[in-house]
Design a protein around this motif. Structure first.
Motif, PDB file in Angstrom:
ATOM      1  N   GLY A 119     -34.202 -45.978 -68.218  1.00 47.55           N
ATOM      2  CA  GLY A 119     -32.799 -45.951 -68.574  1.00 47.55           C
ATOM      3  C   GLY A 119     -32.228 -47.221 -69.155  1.00 47.55           C
ATOM      4  N   ILE A 120     -33.054 -48.257 -69.452  1.00 46.94           N
ATOM      5  CA  ILE A 120     -32.451 -49.511 -69.910  1.00 46.94           C
ATOM      6  C   ILE A 120     -31.748 -49.341 -71.256  1.00 46.94           C
ATOM      7  N   GLY A 121     -32.202 -48.392 -72.057  1.00 49.55           N
ATOM      8  CA  GLY A 121     -31.533 -48.144 -73.327  1.00 49.55           C
ATOM      9  C   GLY A 121     -30.898 -46.769 -73.387  1.00 49.55           C
ATOM     10  N   GLY A 122     -30.822 -46.101 -72.247  1.00 52.12           N
ATOM     11  CA  GLY A 122     -30.308 -44.731 -72.206  1.00 52.12           C
ATOM     12  C   GLY A 122     -28.792 -44.675 -72.277  1.00 52.12           C
ATOM     13  N   HIS A 123     -28.290 -43.465 -72.424  1.00 48.63           N
ATOM     14  CA  HIS A 123     -26.850 -43.254 -72.555  1.00 48.63           C
ATOM     15  C   HIS A 123     -26.333 -42.682 -71.246  1.00 48.63           C
ATOM     16  N   ALA A 124     -25.816 -43.561 -70.399  1.00 52.46           N
ATOM     17  CA  ALA A 124     -25.328 -43.175 -69.079  1.00 52.46           C
ATOM     18  C   ALA A 124     -23.809 -43.198 -69.108  1.00 52.46           C
ATOM     19  N   TYR A 125     -23.210 -42.028 -68.936  1.00 49.68           N
ATOM     20  CA  TYR A 125     -21.768 -41.888 -69.109  1.00 49.68           C
ATOM     21  C   TYR A 125     -21.037 -41.948 -67.774  1.00 49.68           C
ATOM     22  N   GLU A 126     -19.864 -42.548 -67.833  1.00 44.32           N
ATOM     23  CA  GLU A 126     -19.010 -42.646 -66.654  1.00 44.32           C
ATOM     24  C   GLU A 126     -18.675 -41.269 -66.104  1.00 44.32           C
ATOM     25  N   GLU A 127     -18.524 -40.294 -66.989  1.00 42.79           N
ATOM     26  CA  GLU A 127     -18.181 -38.943 -66.561  1.00 42.79           C
ATOM     27  C   GLU A 127     -19.297 -38.300 -65.738  1.00 42.79           C
ATOM     28  N   ASP A 128     -20.513 -38.835 -65.847  1.00 43.23           N
ATOM     29  CA  ASP A 128     -21.636 -38.331 -65.054  1.00 43.23           C
ATOM     30  C   ASP A 128     -21.889 -39.174 -63.810  1.00 43.23           C
ATOM     31  N   GLY A 129     -21.039 -40.194 -63.612  1.00 43.83           N
ATOM     32  CA  GLY A 129     -21.212 -41.043 -62.443  1.00 43.83           C
ATOM     33  C   GLY A 129     -21.968 -42.320 -62.715  1.00 43.83           C
ATOM     34  N   ALA A 130     -22.117 -42.685 -63.976  1.00 46.15           N
ATOM     35  CA  ALA A 130     -22.889 -43.883 -64.308  1.00 46.15           C
ATOM     36  C   ALA A 130     -22.163 -45.131 -63.844  1.00 46.15           C
ATOM     37  N   THR A 131     -22.944 -46.108 -63.423  1.00 44.35           N
ATOM     38  CA  THR A 131     -22.414 -47.386 -63.005  1.00 44.35           C
ATOM     39  C   THR A 131     -23.210 -48.499 -63.675  1.00 44.35           C
ATOM     40  N   PHE A 132     -22.691 -49.711 -63.586  1.00 40.68           N
ATOM     41  CA  PHE A 132     -23.353 -50.904 -64.138  1.00 40.68           C
ATOM     42  C   PHE A 132     -24.588 -51.213 -63.301  1.00 40.68           C
ATOM     43  N   PRO A 133     -25.755 -51.671 -63.860  1.00 40.58           N
ATOM     44  CA  PRO A 133     -25.910 -51.997 -65.268  1.00 40.58           C
ATOM     45  C   PRO A 133     -26.613 -50.936 -66.090  1.00 40.58           C
ATOM     46  N   TYR A 134     -27.555 -50.116 -65.499  1.00 40.04           N
ATOM     47  CA  TYR A 134     -28.416 -49.310 -66.359  1.00 40.04           C
ATOM     48  C   TYR A 134     -28.250 -47.816 -66.191  1.00 40.04           C
ATOM     49  N   GLY A 135     -27.247 -47.354 -65.463  1.00 44.47           N
ATOM     50  CA  GLY A 135     -27.021 -45.934 -65.556  1.00 44.47           C
ATOM     51  C   GLY A 135     -27.186 -45.141 -64.297  1.00 44.47           C
ATOM     52  N   LEU A 136     -27.918 -44.038 -64.397  1.00 39.66           N
ATOM     53  CA  LEU A 136     -27.832 -42.967 -63.425  1.00 39.66           C
ATOM     54  C   LEU A 136     -28.987 -42.903 -62.436  1.00 39.66           C
ATOM     55  N   GLY A 137     -29.982 -43.756 -62.563  1.00 37.90           N
ATOM     56  CA  GLY A 137     -31.103 -43.696 -61.634  1.00 37.90           C
ATOM     57  C   GLY A 137     -31.951 -42.451 -61.830  1.00 37.90           C
ATOM     58  N   TYR A 138     -32.533 -41.964 -60.762  1.00 34.82           N
ATOM     59  CA  TYR A 138     -33.387 -40.777 -60.824  1.00 34.82           C
ATOM     60  C   TYR A 138     -32.584 -39.582 -61.333  1.00 34.82           C
ATOM     61  N   PRO A 139     -33.148 -38.702 -62.197  1.00 37.78           N
ATOM     62  CA  PRO A 139     -34.543 -38.671 -62.640  1.00 37.78           C
ATOM     63  C   PRO A 139     -34.806 -39.325 -64.001  1.00 37.78           C
ATOM     64  N   ASN A 140     -34.117 -40.440 -64.305  1.00 39.91           N
ATOM     65  CA  ASN A 140     -34.488 -41.174 -65.516  1.00 39.91           C
ATOM     66  C   ASN A 140     -36.002 -41.405 -65.523  1.00 39.91           C
ATOM     67  N   LEU A 141     -36.601 -41.223 -66.665  1.00 38.83           N
ATOM     68  CA  LEU A 141     -38.060 -41.302 -66.778  1.00 38.83           C
ATOM     69  C   LEU A 141     -38.497 -42.387 -67.749  1.00 38.83           C
ATOM     70  N   THR A 142     -37.875 -42.436 -68.910  1.00 45.88           N
ATOM     71  CA  THR A 142     -38.290 -43.393 -69.942  1.00 45.88           C
ATOM     72  C   THR A 142     -37.254 -44.495 -70.091  1.00 45.88           C
ATOM     73  N   ALA A 143     -37.657 -45.560 -70.772  1.00 46.39           N
ATOM     74  CA  ALA A 143     -36.735 -46.665 -71.036  1.00 46.39           C
ATOM     75  C   ALA A 143     -35.645 -46.255 -72.015  1.00 46.39           C
TER      76      ALA A 143
END
Length: 826
Positions: free
Chosen positions: A557-581
């Motif tokens: 998730g380091i370059g993924g698109h993690a949106y606030e509307e989905d619960g994303a937080t700083f710094p890299y997003g949503l955690g599991y089940p992110n798989l790729t960078a």
């Protein structure tokens, strides 16, 4: 003995007959509840078969795959007449902490999961009997990215006479090259395992496979008992055809050891004839032609296959990267496999081969730093021995972002490493990829800024300017007097200074260190236009390597698109089940993403514009923690059913002054290029299906255009396989699956459950997509399409036609393709 081996001497991949399992504990052995065992074909990644979990100890670093311990076993039938022979296994890499056993007796140990090493089996074998080979591997909190586990690279069995060529014992150099002749020096290390003085004949032959020409000589070599002797032969090739990125001409050196009429050993090595020169005024030159490195950092995994390094997968990866405009790769952060280097040789892809991610200071709890003191010399020697015959390798890197490089002990270590590499191969320059933030006294920087808040706000704010604040901040630090002093000795040790995320140093060095050559060893993809302008202006900078050229597993998730509307937080997003960078120019299946086409325009390799469309469902959504690894959340598609009349953002990449958008024959927008990002024009319009045309304008006149057409309803599946035929057994075919309408246009809308069936002498070994966030397994027979695409990887089990059928489970639409598997000889 039932095993059928070729006549001695021989060298064969030992890829069949292995069994993989978790090691049984003493209690399990006594109780008869041993773990499940299954037959595998090498190369094999045991970690890919494990169950991902949000509780995986390494978390997103490994893509939420767990570590563990695995055991590989195989029976080796050893004929009695091998008793006077040399028998060895060469492992191109075993991840990790490999322990090799013969009949449960430990015969070798290698901690580094990327190191190439050989094991002399002969002293441990029972001749005329079945011997049990065993390789134990373990991995746990030892990597910052997905490492895989097991025998993921080639394992090769070599059997030769009592006088034989040492492992990696043939090295080819071209010290003197002009248009008339090339001097080719072939250095062969011969080993006499016997107790007698032996005199053998050493025949050296150079073949031009395309022209059919050859030069050769044959000399005697005398070896004392138990000795290793180096034999150096120099031959001249008339009118040499030089290896270059544009014309990767390869020759072959064949070395044969004979005693009277008996062949004791033989080896063949591909090589290229080329020159390599470097200076801060003309940059890098190959055959006296300037070459600027259009570079891609790549990790070692192969997407759906996990860590497996298979020749067909590596060849495809290199070809796809070449097609995307890259001419160089940086192996991050470990030595490349032989399969990848051979592909780079064939396709003219230049290589920065990197040794280490850590030295003495750990980056994860149980990483290579624990073994560095004992093994660094051996591992550098293995990297160089595996690189020296590959013309594609133009540079060695001794480290990546080594934190102790800013201290005295780190500078001493860096000098030792660099000089050891030079003693092994003086023909290639050395670099060290430095992250200057790790090397400076940040406390002093904070005090100078007036406090922590001021420092973070003005220099290291990841959120500022769509993530560019952090990138700009690193350059402020990198060009400070403290930073310049901190890196001075480290820069003097290497031939090329490697700057990670510090392009501000390019002009700084040109002014203050005009004798220094540097390279952008790791850079943000979103800054390539600015970086490439700087590279083009400064010949002391020989190129740019983006992070990353090909998406990879782990660092999820380091370059993924993690949106606030989905619960994303700083710094890299949503955690599991992110798989790729999610920061590659190409996704893990090799599909080029919008940033890849933008980069192609920056490089001057693409002249027509490119349209990238923001996902309309995300139009008003917010990414709370943007960073400079993130490209926009866009797809090159004008197929968005259900969003008619709603706002949609359109990006057009163009080397132009303005861009005009025409939708269904009507002009709907005109924008200046470069207002937000160089070479980009951005417009918002209301979505309507049909035909969207982007026209690039200079001085108000059209210079080029491109078109997107909406797809109609799904009418079928299109299967594409680059290879009409693959090797049998063991060859791989990559079948790309597109969801299409009746006109063959890709339909990116919707999610289609796709099932795969294989008939004939083959099997499905991987199935998936480039989706960065998923719980689907790559070893399943069903997957869900992503942006209208999926990929199936088929392996041949024997010769004959293999029919692959893909079925859309919900619509029952299907399509098939036939792949021919043909026998090959070792």
């Amino acid at each position: 003995m039932s095993a059928e081996w070729p006549p001695v001497p021989f060298s064969v991949p030992l890829d069949e007959g292995w069994v993989c399992s978790r090691p049984a504990t003493h209690f399990e052995r006594v109780s008869g509840t041993a773990p499940e065992r299954h037959e595998v074909r090498l190369p094999h990644d045991a970690m890919r078969e494990a169950q991902r979990s949000p509780e995986a100890p390494s978390g997103g670093s490994s893509g939420y795959f767990p570590g563990g311990v695995w055991r590989y076993t195989r029976t080796l039938e050893v004929p009695r007449d091998w008793q006077a022979r040399w028998v060895s296994l060469t492992f191109d890499g075993v991840y990790a902490d490999a322990r090799v056993y013969v009949d449960d007796v430990l015969v070798a140990h290698r901690p580094n999961g990327y190191a190439r090493f050989s094991v002399d089996l002969a002293p441990h074998l029972q001749f005329g009997a079945r011997n049990r080979l065993r390789v134990d591997v373990r991995t746990h909190l030892d990597s910052r990215w997905y490492s895989g586990a097991g025998l993921y690279r080639e394992v090769r069995l070599r059997v030769a006479g009592g006088v034989h060529i040492a492992p990696d014992g043939v090295r080819v150099h071209t010290p003197d090259v002009d248009d008339d002749y090339a001097a080719v020096e072939v250095v062969t290390d011969l080993v006499n395992e016997t107790s007698l003085m032996r005199t053998v004949r050493l025949a050296t032959r150079l073949d031009d496979p395309d022209a059919g020409e050859a030069v050769s000589d044959d000399v005697p070599v005398t070896l004392p008992p138990g000795a290793t002797v180096r034999a150096r032969r120099r031959l001249w090739v008339r009118s040499p055809r030089r290896w270059s990125p544009e014309a990767p001409q390869l020759y072959r050196a064949r070395v044969t050891v004979r005693e009277e009429d008996a062949v004791l050993d033989e080896r063949a090595e591909a090589f290229g004839i080329r020159t390599l020169r470097l200076d801060p005024f003309r940059g890098l030159r190959i055959n006296d032609v300037p070459v600027t490195l259009r570079g891609a950092c790549v990790h070692h995994d192969n997407g759906l296959l996990g860590a497996i390094s298979h020749p067909d997968a590596e060849d495809r990866k290199v070809r796809r990267l070449r097609e995307a405009g890259f001419n160089a790769v940086r192996m991050a952060h470990n030595p490349a496999s032989q399969a990848l280097l051979e592909a780079c040789d064939r396709h003219g892809m230049l290589v920065m081969n990197e040794a280490f991610d850590v030295w003495h200071n750990e980056k994860t709890a149980f990483d290579y730093s624990r073994s560095f003191d004992r093994w660094w010399r051996d591992d550098l020697e293995a990297m160089v021995a595996g690189s020296v015959n590959h013309p594609s390798v133009v540079m060695y890197s001794i480290g990546n972002e080594i934190p102790e490089l800013g201290r005295a002990d780190g500078r001493v270590t860096g000098r030792r490493l660099a000089e050891h590499v030079r003693s092994l191969d003086p023909t290639r320059p050395i670099t060290n990829a430095m992250q200057i933030l790790f090397l400076v006294d940040l406390d002093a920087q904070i005090e100078a800024a007036g406090g922590l808040n001021q420092f973070l706000g003005g220099v290291l704010d990841r959120r500022a300017d769509e993530g560019q604040g952090f990138a700009a901040g690193q350059n402020v630090v990198a060009t400070s007097p403290l930073a310049d002093a901190a890196i001075e000795e480290a820069c003097s040790v290497v031939d090329v200074t490697g700057y990670n995320y510090a392009e501000g140093r390019y002009a700084f060095d040109a002014e203050h260190h005009p004798q220094r050559v540097s390279v952008g060893s790791e850079t943000f993809p979103t800054r390539i236009a600015n970086n490439w302008r700087l590279v083009s202006q400064h010949p002391n900078v020989i190129g740019d390597f983006t992070w990353a050229g090909w998406d990879y597993l782990g660092e999820a998730g380091i370059g993924g698109h993690a949106y606030e509307e989905d619960g994303a937080t700083f710094p890299y997003g949503l955690g599991y089940p992110n798989l790729t960078a999610a920061c590659g120019d190409l996704d893990i299946t090799g599909v080029r993403l919008p940033v890849s086409f933008y980069r192609e325009i920056v490089f001057g390799l693409r002249h027509e514009p490119y349209i990238a469309v923001g996902r309309p469902a995300r139009f008003a959504h917010t990414i709370p923690a943007p960073n400079a690894w993130q490209w926009s959340d866009t797809v090159s598609s004008w197929t968005w059913p259900g969003f008619e009349g709603r706002p949609i953002r359109v990006e057009v990449y163009a080397a132009a002054e303005e861009v005009e958008l025409i939708l269904n024959g009507s002009v709907v927008g005109r924008a200046t290029v470069g207002e937000r990002r160089p070479l980009v024009a951005t417009m918002t319009l209301n979505y309507q299906p049909g035909t969207l045309v982007a026209v690039a304008l200079v001085d108000g006149r059209e210079i080029s255009r491109t078109v997107l057409v909406s797809a109609e309803e799904v009418a079928g599946l299109r299967l594409t396989c680059e290879q009409a035929a693959i090797a049998a057994p063991g060859g791989l075919a990559f079948v790309d699956v597109d969801v299409v309408d009746a006109a063959g246009r890709l339909n990116t809308a919707g999610a289609h459950r796709l099932g795969v069936q294989v008939q004939g002498p083959g099997r499905l070994v991987a199935l998936g997509t480039g989706r960065p966030r998923t719980e689907e397994r790559f070893d399943a027979a069903v997957c869900t399409s992503y942006d209208g695409r999926a990929q199936a990887v088929i392996r041949s089990d024997g010769p004959g036609p293999i029919r692959v059928t893909v079925i859309d489970i919900d619509t029952e639409l299907s399509s098939g393709v036939v792949i021919e598997a043909t026998p090959y000889s070792v």
